[in-house]
Motif scaffolding. Structure first.
Motif, PDB file in Angstrom:
ATOM      1  N   LEU A  14     -25.334   1.816  18.815  1.00 22.20           N
ATOM      2  CA  LEU A  14     -24.526   1.348  17.687  1.00 22.20           C
ATOM      3  C   LEU A  14     -23.835   0.060  18.120  1.00 22.20           C
ATOM      4  CD1 LEU A  14     -23.196   1.671  14.902  1.00 22.20           C
ATOM      5  CD2 LEU A  14     -21.432   3.053  16.023  1.00 22.20           C
ATOM      6  N   THR A  15     -24.136  -1.028  17.426  1.00 22.91           N
ATOM      7  CA  THR A  15     -23.486  -2.313  17.703  1.00 22.91           C
ATOM      8  C   THR A  15     -22.506  -2.594  16.577  1.00 22.91           C
ATOM      9  OG1 THR A  15     -25.462  -3.121  18.832  1.00 22.91           O
ATOM     10  CG2 THR A  15     -23.851  -4.776  18.137  1.00 22.91           C
ATOM     11  N   ILE A  16     -21.256  -2.852  16.958  1.00 21.93           N
ATOM     12  CA  ILE A  16     -20.194  -3.147  16.008  1.00 21.93           C
ATOM     13  C   ILE A  16     -19.812  -4.612  16.189  1.00 21.93           C
ATOM     14  CG2 ILE A  16     -17.840  -2.592  15.283  1.00 21.93           C
ATOM     15  CD1 ILE A  16     -18.318   0.202  16.639  1.00 21.93           C
ATOM     16  N   ARG A  17     -19.972  -5.402  15.129  1.00 16.76           N
ATOM     17  CA  ARG A  17     -19.649  -6.838  15.187  1.00 16.76           C
ATOM     18  C   ARG A  17     -18.585  -7.168  14.152  1.00 16.76           C
ATOM     19  NH1 ARG A  17     -23.783  -9.704  17.939  1.00 16.76           N
ATOM     20  NH2 ARG A  17     -25.683  -8.483  18.090  1.00 16.76           N
ATOM     21  N   PHE A  18     -17.578  -7.894  14.598  1.00 13.32           N
ATOM     22  CA  PHE A  18     -16.546  -8.420  13.709  1.00 13.32           C
ATOM     23  C   PHE A  18     -16.598  -9.923  13.831  1.00 13.32           C
ATOM     24  CE2 PHE A  18     -12.132  -9.944  13.220  1.00 13.32           C
ATOM     25  CZ  PHE A  18     -11.923  -9.586  11.901  1.00 13.32           C
ATOM     26  N   ASP A  19     -16.691 -10.638  12.702  1.00 13.78           N
ATOM     27  CA  ASP A  19     -16.849 -12.094  12.722  1.00 13.78           C
ATOM     28  C   ASP A  19     -15.588 -12.846  12.301  1.00 13.78           C
ATOM     29  OD1 ASP A  19     -16.689 -11.665   9.999  1.00 13.78           O
ATOM     30  OD2 ASP A  19     -18.707 -12.407   9.558  1.00 13.78           O
ATOM     31  N   GLY A  20     -14.451 -12.141  12.258  1.00 15.61           N
ATOM     32  CA  GLY A  20     -13.215 -12.780  11.826  1.00 15.61           C
ATOM     33  C   GLY A  20     -12.852 -12.410  10.407  1.00 15.61           C
ATOM     34  N   THR A  21     -13.837 -11.966   9.641  1.00 14.93           N
ATOM     35  CA  THR A  21     -13.568 -11.579   8.250  1.00 14.93           C
ATOM     36  C   THR A  21     -13.958 -10.130   7.961  1.00 14.93           C
ATOM     37  OG1 THR A  21     -15.721 -12.411   7.521  1.00 14.93           O
ATOM     38  CG2 THR A  21     -13.856 -13.940   7.403  1.00 14.93           C
ATOM     39  N   GLY A  22     -15.015  -9.637   8.588  1.00 16.23           N
ATOM     40  CA  GLY A  22     -15.471  -8.286   8.320  1.00 16.23           C
ATOM     41  C   GLY A  22     -16.310  -7.744   9.454  1.00 16.23           C
ATOM     42  N   ALA A  23     -16.566  -6.441   9.397  1.00 11.60           N
ATOM     43  CA  ALA A  23     -17.326  -5.781  10.449  1.00 11.60           C
ATOM     44  C   ALA A  23     -18.660  -5.283   9.920  1.00 11.60           C
ATOM     45  CB  ALA A  23     -16.534  -4.621  11.039  1.00 11.60           C
ATOM     46  N   THR A  24     -19.659  -5.369  10.784  1.00  8.58           N
ATOM     47  CA  THR A  24     -20.994  -4.867  10.501  1.00  8.58           C
ATOM     48  C   THR A  24     -21.403  -3.930  11.616  1.00  8.58           C
ATOM     49  OG1 THR A  24     -21.565  -6.924   9.371  1.00  8.58           O
ATOM     50  CG2 THR A  24     -23.387  -5.529  10.068  1.00  8.58           C
ATOM     51  N   LEU A  25     -21.943  -2.786  11.248  1.00  7.52           N
ATOM     52  CA  LEU A  25     -22.465  -1.820  12.202  1.00  7.52           C
ATOM     53  C   LEU A  25     -23.982  -1.865  12.112  1.00  7.52           C
ATOM     54  CD1 LEU A  25     -19.521  -0.914  11.693  1.00  7.52           C
ATOM     55  CD2 LEU A  25     -20.301   1.422  11.912  1.00  7.52           C
ATOM     56  N   THR A  26     -24.638  -1.972  13.256  1.00  5.91           N
ATOM     57  CA  THR A  26     -26.090  -2.028  13.297  1.00  5.91           C
ATOM     58  C   THR A  26     -26.592  -0.946  14.239  1.00  5.91           C
ATOM     59  OG1 THR A  26     -25.959  -4.430  12.993  1.00  5.91           O
ATOM     60  CG2 THR A  26     -28.078  -3.532  13.681  1.00  5.91           C
TER      61      THR A  26
END
Length: 165
Positions: A117-129
């Motif tokens: 599970l990769t959790i990415r936050f780009d400064g505005t929102g998070a995406t789980l892949t």
């Protein structure tokens, strides 16, 4: 592989950093960008432990999320939102085996290195892949399909709101 967009960041961050919701994972890597960028390698340094440390020696090659989430929380908390962060988590091996067995997966659990599970936050929102790391080449995508469905079911059960991308 599935990509999920988190729709309630405050709720998600609370579950991620202050509850036991993700304690069934091991941390491979954390990268957190604030005033500086901090990288945490979750791999255990076995050479740190001596033969006298047999009882204290970690059971996994990676550190449990539960041991490192407070450090990540300390790096993220504050008045300013982080510029970004990325967490790469692996479902604990016994949980992986249990899930694949429960779902009658034709692929032996020994062929699956990790359900990721990769959790990415780009400064505005998070995406789980989601992702599946394998020990060998497989034609079957069954472990991927099982993992994708199981994660979505788990997030729903834990009250984490998301949208499929």
């Amino acid at each position: 592989m599935t990509s999920l967009h988190i729709t309630s960041m405050k709720n998600f961050m609370s579950k991620l950093l202050t509850s036991d919701c993700f304690d069934c994972f091991l941390l491979e890597e954390a990268v957190i960008g604030t005033g500086s960028t901090v990288t945490i390698d979750g791999h255990v340094n076995q050479e740190f432990y001596t033969d006298a440390d047999v009882d204290d020696r970690p059971a996994y090659a990676l550190r449990p999320w539960s041991e490192l989430k407070s450090l990540c929380f300390d790096l993220i908390k504050g008045k300013r939102t982080p510029l970004f962060f990325r967490f790469v988590l692996h479902l604990m091996p016994e949980q992986t085996e249990q899930l694949l067995t429960k779902e009658n997966c034709v692929v032996p659990a020994s062929n699956v290195k990790a359900l990721v599970l990769t959790i990415r936050f780009d400064g505005t929102g998070a995406t789980l892949t989601t992702g599946t790391a394998l020990n060998t080449f497989l034609l079957s995508k069954e472990p991927d399909i099982i993992w994708d469905k199981a994660l979505q079911k788990y997030l729903t059960l834990k009250g984490i709101e998301f949208e499929e991308q």
